[in-house]
Design an enzyme around this catalytic site. Structure first.
Site, PDB file in Angstrom:
ATOM      1  N   ASN A 166       0.814  -1.234   0.000  1.00  0.00           N
ATOM      2  CA  ASN A 166       0.000   0.000   0.000  1.00  0.00           C
ATOM      3  C   ASN A 166       0.840   1.273   0.000  1.00  0.00           C
ATOM      4  O   ASN A 166       0.479   2.263  -0.631  1.00  0.00           O
ATOM      5  CB  ASN A 166      -1.015  -0.021   1.145  1.00  0.00           C
ATOM      6  CG  ASN A 166      -0.358  -0.041   2.498  1.00  0.00           C
ATOM      7  OD1 ASN A 166       0.736  -0.574   2.656  1.00  0.00           O
ATOM      8  ND2 ASN A 166      -1.003   0.540   3.485  1.00  0.00           N
ATOM      9  N   CYS A 185      -3.416   1.544   6.508  1.00  0.00           N
ATOM     10  CA  CYS A 185      -3.837   0.825   7.713  1.00  0.00           C
ATOM     11  C   CYS A 185      -4.453   1.769   8.737  1.00  0.00           C
ATOM     12  O   CYS A 185      -5.184   1.341   9.614  1.00  0.00           O
ATOM     13  CB  CYS A 185      -2.637   0.103   8.317  1.00  0.00           C
ATOM     14  SG  CYS A 185      -1.228   1.188   8.553  1.00  0.00           S
ATOM     15  N   GLU A 204       3.345  -5.226  12.421  1.00  0.00           N
ATOM     16  CA  GLU A 204       2.440  -4.071  12.229  1.00  0.00           C
ATOM     17  C   GLU A 204       1.324  -4.535  11.312  1.00  0.00           C
ATOM     18  O   GLU A 204       1.541  -4.747  10.119  1.00  0.00           O
ATOM     19  CB  GLU A 204       3.203  -2.901  11.606  1.00  0.00           C
ATOM     20  CG  GLU A 204       4.381  -2.406  12.422  1.00  0.00           C
ATOM     21  CD  GLU A 204       3.976  -1.841  13.764  1.00  0.00           C
ATOM     22  OE1 GLU A 204       2.819  -1.410  13.918  1.00  0.00           O
ATOM     23  OE2 GLU A 204       4.821  -1.847  14.669  1.00  0.00           O
ATOM     24  N   GLU A 254       7.332   0.507  16.152  1.00  0.00           N
ATOM     25  CA  GLU A 254       8.365   1.048  15.282  1.00  0.00           C
ATOM     26  C   GLU A 254       8.520   2.529  15.622  1.00  0.00           C
ATOM     27  O   GLU A 254       7.796   3.063  16.439  1.00  0.00           O
ATOM     28  CB  GLU A 254       7.939   0.886  13.821  1.00  0.00           C
ATOM     29  CG  GLU A 254       7.780  -0.567  13.410  1.00  0.00           C
ATOM     30  CD  GLU A 254       7.452  -0.737  11.930  1.00  0.00           C
ATOM     31  OE1 GLU A 254       6.684   0.074  11.391  1.00  0.00           O
ATOM     32  OE2 GLU A 254       7.988  -1.684  11.322  1.00  0.00           O
TER      33      GLU A 254
HETATM   34  P1  NDP Z   1      -0.064  -9.267   3.319  1.00  0.00           P
HETATM   35  O1  NDP Z   1      -0.072  -9.736   4.715  1.00  0.00           O
HETATM   36  O2  NDP Z   1      -0.769 -10.051   2.297  1.00  0.00           O
HETATM   37  O3  NDP Z   1       1.418  -9.090   2.771  1.00  0.00           O
HETATM   38  C1  NDP Z   1       2.401  -8.308   3.420  1.00  0.00           C
HETATM   39  C2  NDP Z   1       3.764  -8.804   2.998  1.00  0.00           C
HETATM   40  O4  NDP Z   1       3.945 -10.132   3.492  1.00  0.00           O
HETATM   41  C3  NDP Z   1       3.955  -8.883   1.490  1.00  0.00           C
HETATM   42  O5  NDP Z   1       5.302  -8.618   1.168  1.00  0.00           O
HETATM   43  C4  NDP Z   1       3.611 -10.332   1.223  1.00  0.00           C
HETATM   44  O6  NDP Z   1       4.158 -10.785   0.025  1.00  0.00           O
HETATM   45  C5  NDP Z   1       4.241 -11.006   2.421  1.00  0.00           C
HETATM   46  N1  NDP Z   1       3.711 -12.317   2.761  1.00  0.00           N
HETATM   47  C6  NDP Z   1       2.505 -12.864   2.437  1.00  0.00           C
HETATM   48  N2  NDP Z   1       2.400 -14.106   2.951  1.00  0.00           N
HETATM   49  C7  NDP Z   1       3.562 -14.356   3.620  1.00  0.00           C
HETATM   50  C8  NDP Z   1       4.058 -15.461   4.376  1.00  0.00           C
HETATM   51  N3  NDP Z   1       3.349 -16.565   4.554  1.00  0.00           N
HETATM   52  N4  NDP Z   1       5.271 -15.359   4.919  1.00  0.00           N
HETATM   53  C9  NDP Z   1       6.003 -14.241   4.772  1.00  0.00           C
HETATM   54  N5  NDP Z   1       5.608 -13.170   4.063  1.00  0.00           N
HETATM   55  C10 NDP Z   1       4.384 -13.222   3.497  1.00  0.00           C
HETATM   56  O7  NDP Z   1      -0.608  -7.778   3.384  1.00  0.00           O
HETATM   57  P2  NDP Z   1      -0.871  -6.817   2.180  1.00  0.00           P
HETATM   58  O8  NDP Z   1       0.353  -6.681   1.333  1.00  0.00           O
HETATM   59  O9  NDP Z   1      -2.160  -7.233   1.552  1.00  0.00           O
HETATM   60  O10 NDP Z   1      -1.023  -5.423   2.923  1.00  0.00           O
HETATM   61  C11 NDP Z   1      -2.211  -4.965   3.426  1.00  0.00           C
HETATM   62  C12 NDP Z   1      -2.275  -5.176   4.915  1.00  0.00           C
HETATM   63  O11 NDP Z   1      -1.197  -4.512   5.544  1.00  0.00           O
HETATM   64  C13 NDP Z   1      -3.513  -4.600   5.516  1.00  0.00           C
HETATM   65  O12 NDP Z   1      -4.068  -5.506   6.432  1.00  0.00           O
HETATM   66  C14 NDP Z   1      -3.013  -3.380   6.256  1.00  0.00           C
HETATM   67  O13 NDP Z   1      -3.813  -2.991   7.338  1.00  0.00           O
HETATM   68  C15 NDP Z   1      -1.669  -3.810   6.675  1.00  0.00           C
HETATM   69  N6  NDP Z   1      -0.837  -2.666   6.960  1.00  0.00           N
HETATM   70  C16 NDP Z   1      -0.492  -2.399   8.251  1.00  0.00           C
HETATM   71  C17 NDP Z   1       0.248  -1.287   8.558  1.00  0.00           C
HETATM   72  C18 NDP Z   1       0.673  -1.006   9.958  1.00  0.00           C
HETATM   73  O14 NDP Z   1       1.584  -0.208  10.118  1.00  0.00           O
HETATM   74  N7  NDP Z   1       0.067  -1.587  10.966  1.00  0.00           N
HETATM   75  C19 NDP Z   1       0.653  -0.334   7.513  1.00  0.00           C
HETATM   76  C20 NDP Z   1       0.250  -0.723   6.200  1.00  0.00           C
HETATM   77  C21 NDP Z   1      -0.473  -1.855   5.940  1.00  0.00           C
HETATM   78  P3  NDP Z   1       3.293 -10.753  -1.329  1.00  0.00           P
HETATM   79  O15 NDP Z   1       2.570  -9.470  -1.378  1.00  0.00           O
HETATM   80  O16 NDP Z   1       4.351 -10.841  -2.335  1.00  0.00           O
HETATM   81  O17 NDP Z   1       2.389 -11.916  -1.240  1.00  0.00           O
END
Ligand code: NDP
Length: 483
Positions: free
Chosen positions: A150, A282, A248, A462
């Protein structure tokens, strides 16, 4: 456009030779490829990072500062190109990438470069017996950073910069949906002469490349931002290995508007906290609670402003407020939630549908900013993270009532409160279950403050010295000096 892994200072394809398509959300068309990396690529990256660790951790803070500042400067020098890449990769408006994402990425490096100079540790003096305890803060070794799509470069650098500042070497993975700016960061690291292996960037799928980072027995810590489900999976794998983890995760943040709110700033900020970045932040306030006496006025103005000002359009157009969502599947998920909201008894006041722009954007993933009312706080629409341009309006009468509703979700990332009553603001900030509470503002961040969530929104913090504490291991040394 092909992007590569950045391992041991070199651009490399995946060892398997396989590639993944990279789709442009604005058009729905494939426009590039990225390496489909697996555990073997992660192992190469780990080895490079391990080899680089003695040199990097042995540098003075001033030397690490100098490298990180040079990276910040190169991000600034290449800001236009990076913003264009980010907008194309993610679907966000170009002006947003230019004014928020890329400046913040260089700021992250600057901030943690200087924090390396200021980071210290405690000491404690004892009497009878006479002793002094001091704490060393040792880098952990090779650490893993995994970030979402995002805010791609913004969040990638928010993890990588403190990890490097603290003296670790890094294996990092951006989201497979937004690989390009992390790839360009690899180029920048080469340009500034960052020693090879200090930062390694492995591209590819989360459940494959990401999971290999998580499961690697010698990667000492994991800093992860992403969905709550993924966070739970990472904790399940990493906890028995006793890795340090910082998670996070998602949010379902309340935006609480009292009748005495400063009206105009509240209205304009609420538009942003609802729909900025297509609602894919988020910290977006997707549950809007409005005190009953203000409800009708707010609703009318809010809808009018959305319809007048929040234009859905191609990311490159300067008057586009809402660009494309990240992917077809994410758009379908958001649209399913809108259908769910209707089936739960909600009324769609505006939006509620996909937007079909003319060619070449006709296959892009556009959803109109959507406002729903008439749903109870405990329904799925108001409990689950949608992560799109969809908000729900709920009236309330009293402070107690709204606090109970605000806290009645599995998440606890952030909350916003609008009121001119100072005592009430403090009272509510004290009782909200959230890691960050904003009063009369939203998304205003001092990078020195701890950032993170409670409950299903995550573990750890963080920001500022919290990040440097996470990326170091304290070692207490006790010296008795009366013997
Ligand atoms: P995901 O959890 O799908 O993915 C996050 C990252 O983790 C990506 O790089 C993804 O790779 C990777 N990933 C996915 N599955 C695995 C696994 N089994 N093991 C290790 N890494 C993995 O989230 P999104 O990318 O869809 O992001 C959106 C989410 O992030 C929302 O829920 C949002 O709220 C949260 N978010 C939280 C923030 C915070 O600061 N609290 C800030 C911004 C977002 P790939 O995409 O290549 O599958």
């Amino acid at each position: 456009m092909k992007v590569y892994n950045f391992i041991a200072g070199a651009m490399r394809p995946a060892l398997s030779g396989r590639w993944l398509d990279n789709i442009e959300p604005a058009t729905g068309q494939v426009y590039g490829q990225l390496p489909d990396s697996d555990a073997r690529d992660v192992e190469e990256a780990y080895r490079a990072a391990k080899k680089a660790f003695p040199l990097w951790s042995g540098l003075s803070a001033e030397d690490r500062y100098a490298y990180l500042m040079r990276i910040a400067e190169r991000i600034e020098a290449r800001a236009k190109e990076l913003a264009e890449a980010e907008s194309r990769d993610n679907g966000k408006p170009l002006w947003l990438a230019r004014s928020v994402d890329i400046p913040r990425a260089s700021k992250n490096f600057r901030f943690f470069a200087t924090s390396a100079l200021h980071f210290g540790s405690e000491s404690y003096e004892m009497r009878k017996p006479h002793a002094i305890n001091y704490v060393l803060r040792k880098p952990l070794g090779v650490v893993g950073c995994i970030s979402p799509w995002n805010l791609p470069l913004y969040l990638f650098t928010w993890k990588v910069a403190p990890a490097l500042a603290a003296g670790n070497t890094v294996v990092a993975k951006p989201s497979e949906l937004t690989p390009v700016t992390a790839y360009l960061l690899g180029e920048i690291c080469s340009e500034v002469g960052l020693p090879e292996g200090v930062l390694n960037i492995v591209q590819g799928l989360g459940p494959k490349a990401g999971a290999a980072i998580v499961a690697h027995p010698d990667i000492a810590a994991l800093s992860f931002t992403g969905g709550t489900k993924t966070g739970a999976e990472i904790a399940r794998v990493a906890a028995p290995m006793f890795k340090k983890i910082s998670l996070e995760l998602g949010g379902k943040n309340p935006n609480i508007i009292f009748a005495d709110a400063p009206y105009e700033p509240m209205l304009s900020t609420t538009l942003r906290s609802s729909f900025a970045n297509q609602g894919q932040i988020c910290l977006c306030g997707s549950r809007i609670f409005i005190q009953r006496s203000l409800y009708d006025r707010f609703k009318e103005d809010f809808i009018r402003k959305i319809e007048e000002e929040w234009k859905v359009g191609p990311p490159l157009e300067e008057d586009t407020k809402v660009g494309a969502l990240i992917s077809e599947s994410h758009m379908q998920k958001v649209l399913r939630y809108i259908e769910l909201a209707k089936s739960e008894g909600g009324t769609v006041l505006t939006g509620g549908h996909r937007v079909h722009l003319p060619p070449p954007w006709d296959k892009g993933y556009y959803v109109a900013p959507t406002v729903i009312e008439g749903l109870p706080n405990n329904c799925r629409t108001n409990q689950e993270e949608i992560f799109g341009p969809v908000v729900s309006l709920m009236p309330f009468e009293t402070e107690e009532e709204v606090l109970a509703m605000a806290n009645a979700v599995p998440y606890g990332l952030s909350a916003t409160v609008w009121t001119r009553d100072l005592s009430r603001a403090h009272r509510i900030a004290d009782r909200l279950e959230a890691g960050v509470v904003w009063i009369n503002t939203w998304l205003l961040r001092d990078l020195r403050t701890p950032f993170g969530g409670v409950k299903a929104s995550g573990v750890g913090r963080e920001g500022g010295f919290e990040a440097l504490r996470f990326f170091t291991e304290p070692r207490t040394v006790c010296i008795r000096y009366d013997v």
